[in-house]
Design an enzyme around this catalytic site. Structure first.
Site, PDB file in Angstrom:
ATOM      1  N   HIS A 187      -7.197  -9.663   5.878  1.00 32.93           N
ATOM      2  CA  HIS A 187      -7.309  -8.476   4.927  1.00 32.93           C
ATOM      3  C   HIS A 187      -5.704  -7.977   4.572  1.00 32.93           C
ATOM      4  O   HIS A 187      -5.789  -7.683   3.278  1.00 32.93           O
ATOM      5  CB  HIS A 187      -8.149  -7.294   5.342  1.00 32.93           C
ATOM      6  CG  HIS A 187      -8.029  -5.966   4.889  1.00 32.93           C
ATOM      7  ND1 HIS A 187      -9.393  -5.397   4.344  1.00 32.93           N
ATOM      8  CD2 HIS A 187      -7.389  -5.050   4.362  1.00 32.93           C
ATOM      9  CE1 HIS A 187      -8.964  -4.286   3.919  1.00 32.93           C
ATOM     10  NE2 HIS A 187      -7.664  -3.910   3.698  1.00 32.93           N
ATOM     11  N   GLU A 188      -4.857  -7.989   5.597  1.00 31.46           N
ATOM     12  CA  GLU A 188      -3.417  -7.926   4.949  1.00 31.46           C
ATOM     13  C   GLU A 188      -2.836  -8.562   4.463  1.00 31.46           C
ATOM     14  O   GLU A 188      -1.996  -8.099   3.415  1.00 31.46           O
ATOM     15  CB  GLU A 188      -2.783  -7.320   6.433  1.00 31.46           C
ATOM     16  CG  GLU A 188      -3.660  -6.057   7.532  1.00 31.46           C
ATOM     17  CD  GLU A 188      -3.930  -4.781   6.671  1.00 31.46           C
ATOM     18  OE1 GLU A 188      -3.316  -4.541   5.488  1.00 31.46           O
ATOM     19  OE2 GLU A 188      -4.856  -4.353   6.979  1.00 31.46           O
ATOM     20  N   LEU A 206      -7.554   1.613   3.122  1.00 35.33           N
ATOM     21  CA  LEU A 206      -7.291   2.770   2.982  1.00 35.33           C
ATOM     22  C   LEU A 206      -6.939   3.066   1.430  1.00 35.33           C
ATOM     23  O   LEU A 206      -6.793   4.165   1.104  1.00 35.33           O
ATOM     24  CB  LEU A 206      -5.779   2.913   3.703  1.00 35.33           C
ATOM     25  CG  LEU A 206      -6.120   2.977   5.314  1.00 35.33           C
ATOM     26  CD1 LEU A 206      -4.685   2.867   5.963  1.00 35.33           C
ATOM     27  CD2 LEU A 206      -6.986   4.270   5.798  1.00 35.33           C
ATOM     28  N   GLN A 235       0.830  -1.071   0.117  1.00 38.63           N
ATOM     29  CA  GLN A 235       0.053  -0.073   0.007  1.00 38.63           C
ATOM     30  C   GLN A 235       0.726   1.274   0.042  1.00 38.63           C
ATOM     31  O   GLN A 235       0.274   2.212  -0.197  1.00 38.63           O
ATOM     32  CB  GLN A 235      -0.954  -0.076   1.135  1.00 38.63           C
ATOM     33  CG  GLN A 235      -2.163  -1.047   1.142  1.00 38.63           C
ATOM     34  CD  GLN A 235      -2.957  -0.871   2.340  1.00 38.63           C
ATOM     35  OE1 GLN A 235      -2.574  -1.434   3.271  1.00 38.63           O
ATOM     36  NE2 GLN A 235      -4.064  -0.373   2.185  1.00 38.63           N
TER      37      GLN A 235
HETATM   38  O1  GNR Z   1      -8.321   0.594   8.593  1.00 40.60           O
HETATM   39  C1  GNR Z   1      -8.722  -0.357   8.145  1.00 40.60           C
HETATM   40  N1  GNR Z   1     -10.030  -0.948   8.634  1.00 40.60           N
HETATM   41  C2  GNR Z   1     -10.534  -2.266   8.473  1.00 40.60           C
HETATM   42  C3  GNR Z   1     -11.849  -2.400   8.682  1.00 40.60           C
HETATM   43  C4  GNR Z   1     -12.535  -3.589   8.669  1.00 40.60           C
HETATM   44  C5  GNR Z   1     -11.514  -4.530   8.043  1.00 40.60           C
HETATM   45  C6  GNR Z   1     -10.264  -4.392   7.435  1.00 40.60           C
HETATM   46  C7  GNR Z   1      -9.708  -3.074   7.816  1.00 40.60           C
HETATM   47  S1  GNR Z   1      -8.203  -2.756   7.341  1.00 40.60           S
HETATM   48  C8  GNR Z   1      -8.155  -1.221   7.011  1.00 40.60           C
HETATM   49  C9  GNR Z   1      -6.724  -0.626   6.710  1.00 40.60           C
HETATM   50  C10 GNR Z   1      -5.992  -1.113   5.325  1.00 40.60           C
HETATM   51  O2  GNR Z   1      -6.792  -0.951   4.278  1.00 40.60           O
HETATM   52  N2  GNR Z   1      -5.410  -2.055   5.423  1.00 40.60           N
HETATM   53  O3  GNR Z   1      -4.975  -2.744   4.547  1.00 40.60           O
HETATM   54 NI    NI Z   2      -6.373  -2.436   2.964  1.00 34.68          NI
END
Ligand code: GNR
Ligand code: NI
Length: 173
Positions: free
Chosen positions: A136-137, A95, A51
């Site tokens: 997610h990451e 983000l 990112q």
């Molecule tokens: O800030 C973030 N909030 C979030 C909310 C729900 C599920 C995943 C996230 S990760 C995100 C930040 C981000 O984009 N990380 O890659």
């Molecule tokens: Ni993300």
């Protein structure tokens, strides 16, 4: 320490496969610091290196609530070893896809293995928001975005919106 710009959809670096990190040196530690600073500033609960345009397998997170003591987590070369059959639906945001939030279904619990900044290999079970955030990451390290789990109609709508925004910003500059 330095805050770094966050790449926005449709930047193609968000679709790349990130490279494993073969040793934890000062440069990797500095990258982790920059990522945490960028994440806290955003603010977000997680950030993956792609990112900020670094195609390396490192993610940072902090799920402490506002007003609580910060709990930064850094995972190098994270791998999910186990997924629960049970799933949960969570509203996710990213983000790199600002200001949009959609429901995503994922395994509720996972076991993750990663290397920490001391070079120690750690295994950890996670549930709740941490399990969702880790998935997610790690997806980011494989060029996967949460919108890939939406229906094609919804995903294409999001992609179009950001393609158009990029076109307009290029014209303006
Ligand atoms: O800030 C973030 N909030 C979030 C909310 C729900 C599920 C995943 C996230 S990760 C995100 C930040 C981000 O984009 N990380 O890659
Ligand atoms: Ni993300």
């Amino acid at each position: 320490m330095a805050k770094r710009p966050i790449l926005i959809l449709p930047d193609e670096r968000l679709r790349a496969i990130a490279e494993p990190i073969d040793k934890i040196d000062d440069e990797v530690k500095q990258l982790a610091k920059d990522m945490l600073e960028t994440m806290y500033d955003a603010p977000g609960i997680g950030l993956a290196a792609p990112q900020i345009g670094e195609l390396r397998r490192i993610v940072v997170m902090d799920l402490a609530k506002e007003g609580e003591t910060p709990e930064p987590i850094v995972m190098v070369n994270p791998e999910i070893l186990k997924y629960s059959d049970e799933t949960v639906v969570t509203e996710e945001g990213c983000l790199s896809i600002p200001e949009l939030y959609y429901d995503v279904e994922r395994p509720a619990e996972i076991t993750v293995r990663y290397t920490d900044l001391d070079g120690k290999v750690t295994e950890r079970d996670a549930g709740d928001r941490l399990a969702i955030c880790i998935q997610h990451e790690i997806d980011h390290l494989d060029g996967v975005l949460y919108i890939d789990y939406l229906s094609r109609l919804k995903r294409d709508r999001v992609l179009k919106k950001f393609q158009k925004a990029e076109r307009l910003s290029k014209k303006a500059s």
